[in-house]
Each structure stands twice: as structure tokens, then as C-alpha cells.
Motif scaffolding. Structure first.
Motif, PDB file in Angstrom:
ATOM      1  N   ASN A 152       0.762  -1.115   0.069  1.00 58.87           N
ATOM      2  CA  ASN A 152       0.232   0.038   0.016  1.00 58.87           C
ATOM      3  C   ASN A 152       0.781   1.125   0.085  1.00 58.87           C
ATOM      4  OD1 ASN A 152      -2.330  -1.531   0.192  1.00 58.87           O
ATOM      5  ND2 ASN A 152      -2.552  -1.234   2.121  1.00 58.87           N
ATOM      6  N   ALA A 153       2.004   1.261   1.027  1.00 58.92           N
ATOM      7  CA  ALA A 153       2.810   2.536   0.952  1.00 58.92           C
ATOM      8  C   ALA A 153       3.625   2.484  -0.365  1.00 58.92           C
ATOM      9  CB  ALA A 153       3.756   2.164   2.071  1.00 58.92           C
ATOM     10  N   TRP A 154       3.859   1.507  -1.075  1.00 56.42           N
ATOM     11  CA  TRP A 154       4.556   1.772  -2.438  1.00 56.42           C
ATOM     12  C   TRP A 154       3.562   2.225  -3.442  1.00 56.42           C
ATOM     13  CZ3 TRP A 154       3.526  -0.180  -7.362  1.00 56.42           C
ATOM     14  CH2 TRP A 154       4.503   0.003  -8.043  1.00 56.42           C
ATOM     15  N   GLY A 155       2.227   1.991  -3.531  1.00 50.08           N
ATOM     16  CA  GLY A 155       1.251   2.541  -4.211  1.00 50.08           C
ATOM     17  C   GLY A 155       1.161   3.937  -4.179  1.00 50.08           C
ATOM     18  N   TRP A 156       0.895   4.142  -2.942  1.00 48.02           N
ATOM     19  CA  TRP A 156       0.715   5.500  -2.364  1.00 48.02           C
ATOM     20  C   TRP A 156       1.883   6.482  -2.841  1.00 48.02           C
ATOM     21  CZ3 TRP A 156      -3.079   8.589  -1.162  1.00 48.02           C
ATOM     22  CH2 TRP A 156      -2.729   9.694  -0.198  1.00 48.02           C
ATOM     23  N   LYS A 157       2.927   5.894  -2.635  1.00 49.80           N
ATOM     24  CA  LYS A 157       4.162   6.780  -2.937  1.00 49.80           C
ATOM     25  C   LYS A 157       4.087   6.960  -4.448  1.00 49.80           C
ATOM     26  CE  LYS A 157       8.452   4.894  -3.453  1.00 49.80           C
ATOM     27  NZ  LYS A 157       9.596   4.476  -2.901  1.00 49.80           N
ATOM     28  N   GLN A 158       3.927   6.023  -5.449  1.00 48.28           N
ATOM     29  CA  GLN A 158       3.624   6.403  -6.898  1.00 48.28           C
ATOM     30  C   GLN A 158       2.761   7.296  -7.254  1.00 48.28           C
ATOM     31  OE1 GLN A 158       6.274   4.886  -8.448  1.00 48.28           O
ATOM     32  NE2 GLN A 158       6.786   4.190  -6.356  1.00 48.28           N
ATOM     33  N   LEU A 159       1.614   7.183  -6.410  1.00 50.19           N
ATOM     34  CA  LEU A 159       0.384   8.019  -6.698  1.00 50.19           C
ATOM     35  C   LEU A 159       0.684   9.496  -6.262  1.00 50.19           C
ATOM     36  CD1 LEU A 159      -2.680   8.156  -7.494  1.00 50.19           C
ATOM     37  CD2 LEU A 159      -3.260   7.888  -5.346  1.00 50.19           C
ATOM     38  N   ILE A 160       1.562   9.678  -5.201  1.00 45.05           N
ATOM     39  CA  ILE A 160       1.958  11.021  -4.987  1.00 45.05           C
ATOM     40  C   ILE A 160       2.897  11.754  -5.764  1.00 45.05           C
ATOM     41  CG2 ILE A 160       3.155  12.412  -3.135  1.00 45.05           C
ATOM     42  CD1 ILE A 160       0.470  11.520  -2.377  1.00 45.05           C
ATOM     43  N   ARG A 161       3.929  10.773  -6.327  1.00 40.66           N
ATOM     44  CA  ARG A 161       4.768  11.325  -7.253  1.00 40.66           C
ATOM     45  C   ARG A 161       3.995  11.402  -8.613  1.00 40.66           C
ATOM     46  NH1 ARG A 161       9.723   7.092  -7.861  1.00 40.66           N
ATOM     47  NH2 ARG A 161      10.913   7.532  -5.858  1.00 40.66           N
ATOM     48  N   LEU A 162       2.962  10.882  -9.068  1.00 39.10           N
ATOM     49  CA  LEU A 162       2.144  11.265 -10.303  1.00 39.10           C
ATOM     50  C   LEU A 162       1.215  12.429 -10.055  1.00 39.10           C
ATOM     51  CD1 LEU A 162       1.344  10.361 -13.226  1.00 39.10           C
ATOM     52  CD2 LEU A 162      -0.624   8.955 -11.992  1.00 39.10           C
ATOM     53  N   VAL A 163       0.453  12.453  -9.137  1.00 41.21           N
ATOM     54  CA  VAL A 163      -0.380  13.606  -8.806  1.00 41.21           C
ATOM     55  C   VAL A 163       0.173  14.959  -8.407  1.00 41.21           C
ATOM     56  CG1 VAL A 163      -2.683  14.363  -7.613  1.00 41.21           C
ATOM     57  CG2 VAL A 163      -2.231  11.983  -8.418  1.00 41.21           C
ATOM     58  N   LEU A 164       1.073  14.754  -7.665  1.00 39.06           N
ATOM     59  CA  LEU A 164       1.655  15.912  -6.718  1.00 39.06           C
ATOM     60  C   LEU A 164       3.248  16.268  -7.173  1.00 39.06           C
ATOM     61  CD1 LEU A 164       0.485  15.722  -3.300  1.00 39.06           C
ATOM     62  CD2 LEU A 164      -0.549  17.044  -5.030  1.00 39.06           C
ATOM     63  N   GLY A 165       4.002  15.437  -7.945  1.00 32.72           N
ATOM     64  CA  GLY A 165       5.384  15.353  -8.481  1.00 32.72           C
ATOM     65  C   GLY A 165       6.126  15.582  -7.329  1.00 32.72           C
ATOM     66  N   VAL A 166       5.868  14.890  -6.031  1.00 31.52           N
ATOM     67  CA  VAL A 166       6.737  14.618  -4.968  1.00 31.52           C
ATOM     68  C   VAL A 166       7.819  13.475  -5.093  1.00 31.52           C
ATOM     69  CG1 VAL A 166       6.967  14.565  -2.405  1.00 31.52           C
ATOM     70  CG2 VAL A 166       5.398  16.245  -3.361  1.00 31.52           C
ATOM     71  N   HIS A 167       8.947  13.518  -5.021  1.00 34.33           N
ATOM     72  CA  HIS A 167       9.761  12.498  -5.200  1.00 34.33           C
ATOM     73  C   HIS A 167      10.763  12.352  -4.080  1.00 34.33           C
ATOM     74  CE1 HIS A 167       9.101  11.902  -9.624  1.00 34.33           C
ATOM     75  NE2 HIS A 167       8.638  12.991  -9.521  1.00 34.33           N
ATOM     76  N   VAL A 168      10.315  11.527  -3.228  1.00 35.47           N
ATOM     77  CA  VAL A 168      11.130  11.244  -2.067  1.00 35.47           C
ATOM     78  C   VAL A 168      11.066   9.723  -1.640  1.00 35.47           C
ATOM     79  CG1 VAL A 168      10.849  13.422  -0.861  1.00 35.47           C
ATOM     80  CG2 VAL A 168       9.151  11.314  -0.258  1.00 35.47           C
ATOM     81  N   ARG A 169      11.979   9.060  -0.995  1.00 31.72           N
ATOM     82  CA  ARG A 169      12.174   7.532  -0.735  1.00 31.72           C
ATOM     83  C   ARG A 169      11.034   7.017   0.006  1.00 31.72           C
ATOM     84  NH1 ARG A 169      18.110   5.784  -0.189  1.00 31.72           N
ATOM     85  NH2 ARG A 169      17.013   3.678   0.108  1.00 31.72           N
ATOM     86  N   ASP A 170      10.375   7.855   1.151  1.00 29.87           N
ATOM     87  CA  ASP A 170       9.440   7.506   2.023  1.00 29.87           C
ATOM     88  C   ASP A 170       8.591   8.728   2.337  1.00 29.87           C
ATOM     89  OD1 ASP A 170       8.140   6.128   4.064  1.00 29.87           O
ATOM     90  OD2 ASP A 170       9.627   5.359   4.894  1.00 29.87           O
ATOM     91  N   VAL A 171       7.288   8.719   1.740  1.00 29.27           N
ATOM     92  CA  VAL A 171       6.345   9.794   1.911  1.00 29.27           C
ATOM     93  C   VAL A 171       5.882   9.843   3.408  1.00 29.27           C
ATOM     94  CG1 VAL A 171       4.323  10.814   1.441  1.00 29.27           C
ATOM     95  CG2 VAL A 171       5.628   9.565  -0.325  1.00 29.27           C
ATOM     96  N   ASP A 172       5.651   8.715   3.897  1.00 32.06           N
ATOM     97  CA  ASP A 172       5.087   8.778   5.370  1.00 32.06           C
ATOM     98  C   ASP A 172       5.900   8.710   6.542  1.00 32.06           C
ATOM     99  OD1 ASP A 172       2.592   9.814   4.211  1.00 32.06           O
ATOM    100  OD2 ASP A 172       1.960   7.644   3.835  1.00 32.06           O
TER     101      ASP A 172
END
Length: 258
Positions: A152-172
Motif C-alpha cells: 500500500n505504501a509503495w502504491g501511495w508513493k507512486q500516486l503522490i509522485r504522479l499527482v503532486l510531483g513529489v519524489h522522496v524515498r518514504d513519503v509517510d
């Protein structure tokens, strides 16, 4: 070399104590953490006292139904560096962080979960970079979660990259340091699990720099994680798409005026 065990089961060595020249606010959201909250707060006090001359611990009791509030009240009476904010009802992770951020009044604001899955000593890894960057972001090493939560965390990170353009290793990852001036000027709007993504988006949008540092993730000893609850996930998706659209419109308007 002499070593002593810590509450996390790891060991501390007799290396010279690191020093932080800036003052520091530590924000801890807490919900039904009666079994671990006293240990967490006491360990932070003991660890940071020789490292930081001026610090405070702001614990946000987010509608706990156990003895968390009672324990925190006693801790705050024993040490004036412990401040307690109470939500009469549970408002969510983001709301707890925002209440703590609004109360923070030191130079830097650090936040961490209160459930014992991080070791506060690892904040010393951030000290050499605090003057060089506007934020220092932890990412979890050997994440101690189920495979489903990791997926779930991996999928959320990909979604955040796609929607918000945020590129970090561990969003949460709940082990981050920001300058308090940024925290106070950002007017955070989300109140659920979306809060970390919002902070990172607004950090990026403002053109601030950050450094990522790996920190160990420890097994949860007590309590139950709520991040994978369907209600929490649904709220995060709802906030993501609502605010992403709102922020894009704001950006377009800002560029039009420029």
C-alpha cells in the motif's frame, strides 16, 4: 568500549554526545498509547537533554480513550518541557500533527510517532545537515510492517509522485525535521494521512531543499496500527484529489498574475 542497552533493544556507545545549536520542538501525536507513551517521552527527555540546550516535547492526545491523557498530565507536571494538547475526540493523524505544529515555538520542528517504532537517538544523524538544508527527512530502513502495508505504501508513493510531483524515498516516514518558520507559514489544510504528502508538496512548491537520511524502523511492541483502516485510506484519497485540484488551480492563478 562500554555499551548500555536502550528501550529499543539496540545499544548506545560512549561516543561524544552530538550537539544541536538551534532550539527544537518535538511533536508527538498520540492515540491510545498508555502502554508506551511514558517510556517514549521519558526516553526523549533523557536522550536530548545533553544534546540540545533548548527543547520542548509537544504531545497531542488525539481523543485517547485509555489512560494516555492521565499519564501525559503527570509527565507535564514533572517536567515543564513537556506540553500536552488534548483533542476531546479523535480527529485523525494529520489534525494531531497540525495542532502540535501550531503550538511549536522553537527554531526547528521535529515529529515522530509515539508508539516506539523509532529511536530518538537517530535524530543525531540529522544534526550535520540541518544548517545545509531546509528539511531533513527520514526514510525507513527494513520497514517493520506487513507485506500488505508495504505494498500500500509503495502504491501511495507512486500516486503522490504522479499527482503532486513529489519524489522522496518514504513519503509517510514519521521522522522528519523542518524549520518552524516553514511549518507556520504553510497553512496546512489536510487533516488525515495526507498530511505528509501535503508538507512535502508545499516544501517543493516553495523551492526549499531537503536531505534524506535512513533511520531504523523497529517492531511495534504494543497497540495497533490504524493507518491501513479503510476509513483512513478513503479519507487520504479524498483529500489527495480534492486538494491536488485546488493547488493546481492556485498555481495557475499565481503564474497568470506573474
Amino acid at each position: 568500549m562500554h555499551s548500555t542497552p536502550s528501550f529499543s533493544g539496540k545499544v548506545a556507545t560512549d561516543e561524544p554526545a552530538p550537539k544541536l545549536t538551534q532550539s527544537l520542538s518535538i511533536v508527538l501525536p498520540a492515540h491510545n498509547e498508555e502502554q508506551v507513551i511514558a517510556t517514549t517521552v521519558t526516553y526523549i527527555l533523557e536522550t536530548l537533554s545533553p544534546w540540545v540546550n533548548d527543547f520542548e516535547i509537544v504531545v497531542v492526545n488525539d481523543g485517547s480513550k485509555d489512560r494516555t491523557g492521565e499519564i501525559l498530565q503527570a509527565l507535564s507536571e514533572q517536567d515543564q518541557r513537556v506540553r500536552v494538547i488534548t483533542h476531546p475526540v479523535n480527529q485523525g493523524y494529520g489534525a494531531a500533527l497540525v495542532s502540535g505544529f501550531n503550538a511549536a515555538n522553537k527554531d526547528l520542528t521535529f515529529f515522530m510517532d509515539s508508539d516506539g517504532q523509532f529511536d530518538i537517538r537517530e535524530i543525531s544523524l540529522f544534526f550535520p545537515f540541518i544548517d545545509q538544508y531546509d528539511a531533513v527527512l527520514g526514510y525507513r530502513i527494513d520497514r517493520q510492517d506487513t507485506w500488505m502495508r508495504k505494498l500500500n505504501a509503495w502504491g501511495w508513493k507512486q500516486l503522490i509522485r504522479l499527482v503532486l510531483g513529489v519524489h522522496v524515498r518514504d513519503v509517510d516516514c514519521a521522522f522528519k525535521v523542518y524549520r518552524t518558520a516553514f511549518i507556520h507559514q504553510s497553512n496546512f489544510e489536510t487533516r488525515g494521512a495526507m498530511i505528509n504528502a501535503e508538507m512535502l508538496y508545499k516544501l517543493k512548491r516553495a523551492g526549499y531543499s531537503f536531505k534524506e537520511i535512513g533511520v531504523h524502523h523497529l517492531p511495534r511492541r504494543t497497540g495497533q496500527a490504524t493507518g491501513a483502516h479503510p476509513r483512513v485510506i478513503l479519507r487520504a484519497f479524498r483529500e489527495l484529489f480534492y486538494y491536488a485540484r485546488k493547488w493546481r488551480l492556485q498555481e495557475k492563478e499565481r503564474r497568470r498574475r506573474v
